[in-house]
Design a protein around this motif. Sequence first.
Motif, short mmCIF file in Angstrom:
data_model
loop_
_atom_site.label_atom_id
_atom_site.label_comp_id
_atom_site.label_asym_id
_atom_site.label_seq_id
_atom_site.Cartn_x
_atom_site.Cartn_y
_atom_site.Cartn_z
N ARG A 33 0.83 -1.21 0.00
CA ARG A 33 0.00 0.00 0.00
C ARG A 33 0.86 1.25 0.00
NH1 ARG A 33 -3.02 -3.15 3.57
NH2 ARG A 33 -2.06 -2.14 5.39
N ALA A 34 1.95 1.20 0.77
CA ALA A 34 2.84 2.37 0.83
C ALA A 34 3.45 2.66 -0.53
CB ALA A 34 3.93 2.14 1.87
N ALA A 35 3.87 1.59 -1.24
CA ALA A 35 4.45 1.78 -2.57
C ALA A 35 3.43 2.37 -3.53
CB ALA A 35 4.99 0.46 -3.11
N GLU A 36 2.19 1.84 -3.47
CA GLU A 36 1.15 2.32 -4.36
C GLU A 36 0.78 3.77 -4.07
OE1 GLU A 36 -1.84 -0.54 -3.58
OE2 GLU A 36 -0.87 -2.14 -4.76
N GLN A 37 0.88 4.18 -2.79
CA GLN A 37 0.53 5.55 -2.40
C GLN A 37 1.71 6.52 -2.52
OE1 GLN A 37 -1.06 5.19 1.56
NE2 GLN A 37 -2.69 3.79 0.91
N GLY A 38 2.87 5.99 -2.93
CA GLY A 38 4.03 6.85 -3.13
C GLY A 38 4.73 7.23 -1.84
N VAL A 39 4.52 6.48 -0.76
CA VAL A 39 5.19 6.77 0.50
C VAL A 39 6.67 6.39 0.37
CG1 VAL A 39 5.30 6.23 2.97
CG2 VAL A 39 3.08 6.37 1.81
N PRO A 40 7.61 7.28 0.69
CA PRO A 40 9.03 6.93 0.61
C PRO A 40 9.37 5.75 1.51
CG PRO A 40 8.75 9.30 0.85
CD PRO A 40 7.41 8.68 1.11
N LEU A 41 10.26 4.89 1.05
CA LEU A 41 10.65 3.72 1.84
C LEU A 41 11.28 4.13 3.16
CD1 LEU A 41 10.85 0.66 1.94
CD2 LEU A 41 13.04 0.81 0.74
N GLU A 67 9.88 -6.39 1.52
CA GLU A 67 9.47 -7.37 0.52
C GLU A 67 8.19 -6.93 -0.17
OE1 GLU A 67 7.99 -12.02 0.33
OE2 GLU A 67 9.19 -11.34 2.03
N GLY A 68 7.21 -6.48 0.64
CA GLY A 68 5.96 -6.01 0.06
C GLY A 68 6.16 -4.78 -0.79
N TYR A 69 6.98 -3.86 -0.28
CA TYR A 69 7.23 -2.60 -0.99
C TYR A 69 7.92 -2.85 -2.33
CZ TYR A 69 8.39 2.39 -1.37
OH TYR A 69 8.48 3.70 -1.77
N GLU A 70 8.99 -3.66 -2.31
CA GLU A 70 9.73 -3.93 -3.53
C GLU A 70 8.93 -4.75 -4.51
OE1 GLU A 70 13.22 -5.73 -2.03
OE2 GLU A 70 14.15 -3.84 -1.40
N GLY A 71 8.11 -5.67 -3.99
CA GLY A 71 7.26 -6.46 -4.88
C GLY A 71 6.28 -5.59 -5.65
N ALA A 72 5.69 -4.62 -4.92
CA ALA A 72 4.75 -3.72 -5.59
C ALA A 72 5.46 -2.85 -6.61
CB ALA A 72 4.04 -2.85 -4.55
N GLN A 73 6.68 -2.40 -6.27
CA GLN A 73 7.45 -1.58 -7.22
C GLN A 73 7.79 -2.37 -8.47
OE1 GLN A 73 10.85 0.13 -5.13
NE2 GLN A 73 9.85 2.13 -5.24
N GLN A 74 8.21 -3.63 -8.31
CA GLN A 74 8.56 -4.44 -9.46
C GLN A 74 7.34 -4.71 -10.35
OE1 GLN A 74 10.44 -7.91 -7.88
NE2 GLN A 74 12.28 -6.81 -7.20
N ALA A 75 6.19 -4.95 -9.70
CA ALA A 75 4.97 -5.19 -10.48
C ALA A 75 4.60 -3.94 -11.27
CB ALA A 75 3.82 -5.58 -9.54
N ALA A 76 4.75 -2.77 -10.64
CA ALA A 76 4.45 -1.52 -11.34
C ALA A 76 5.42 -1.30 -12.50
CB ALA A 76 4.51 -0.35 -10.37
#
Length: 325
Positions: A33-41, A67-76
């Motif tokens: 969710r953080a990755a999708e909302q553009g929250v900085p890591l 893991e969740g953050y990077e997975g969402a980034q890779q999918a995007a």
Amino acid sequence: MEDPLPRLLAEHAATGRLPGRATLEECRAAGERAAEQGVPLRALIDEALRALDGTAALRRAVAALMEGYEGAQQAAWRGEELARREFVDDLLQGRAERLAERAERFGLRLAEAYMVAVARGMSDGDPDRIERDLIARFGSHNVLVAVRDGLLVCVVPATLPAAVGEFTHHVRARFADGWRLGVGRPQRGPGGVVSSFREAAGALELADKLGIRAQVVRAADLLVFPVLLRDRAAIEDLVTSVLSPLLRARGGHEPLLETLEAIFAAHGNQAAAARRLGISTRTVTYRLERIRRLTGFSPDEPTQRFTLETAVLGARLLEWPSGCG
């Protein structure tokens, strides 16, 4: 960001128990969710550190977050890459459906002028690496790269010729021996990109037919050849009328055609032509005399030279004699 993450982590910190599977799954979901909302890591990790006080729990929770953050980034990123490749494919085929709207997503203004370069011989190349390197230097809004018809295609703004030079550098460094690169002229609009692409690919074909040695060929330097081919009947008549007598030559017509090409490339200098062909100057002189006797044309006479040179170029373009008649 409304999230149960701080509460969950605080509970585990207070009890000293390691986060279980359910908590880790919630951490992964929070990272997505953080990755999708553009929250900085960095902000996400700071939040986790404030909520945790246990070292082992910290490691497991932060690992799940990342893991969740990077997975969402890779999918995007994969989705963006697929969209880019589909867009470039549609652009090069001239499929106009929503092209301008889709182009804006990638930072392109199709009303402006773009030029296309195509590279052949990428069996040992790395197209994805070349694309990443070009984007890293010029930005994704300035470079589009795709593979089409066995060619690596690069679309860049006409105002950024350095990108074509960089593309050429990467092709030279990473492609197999025998590579060749064609560059189309700058053209405006979606149709202009298609025209520049076809010019670039056509330049490769012309270079092969004409025996051009240069590894980089520009459509702007070959404009006379499409003009010659616009009236195929006329150029066939010229080639046949001027060069057919060479077919009677002992040893065949090909050495005589090669000699004419070398003479034209050397601007009439017989010694330079001889070096180019790897034969003696005397042999060049002898062949030119045979050409004059057989055809009645001499490259030493300006008007006849132009007729001969045009006929030789036409012969290569038409793959004479098998391609004529």
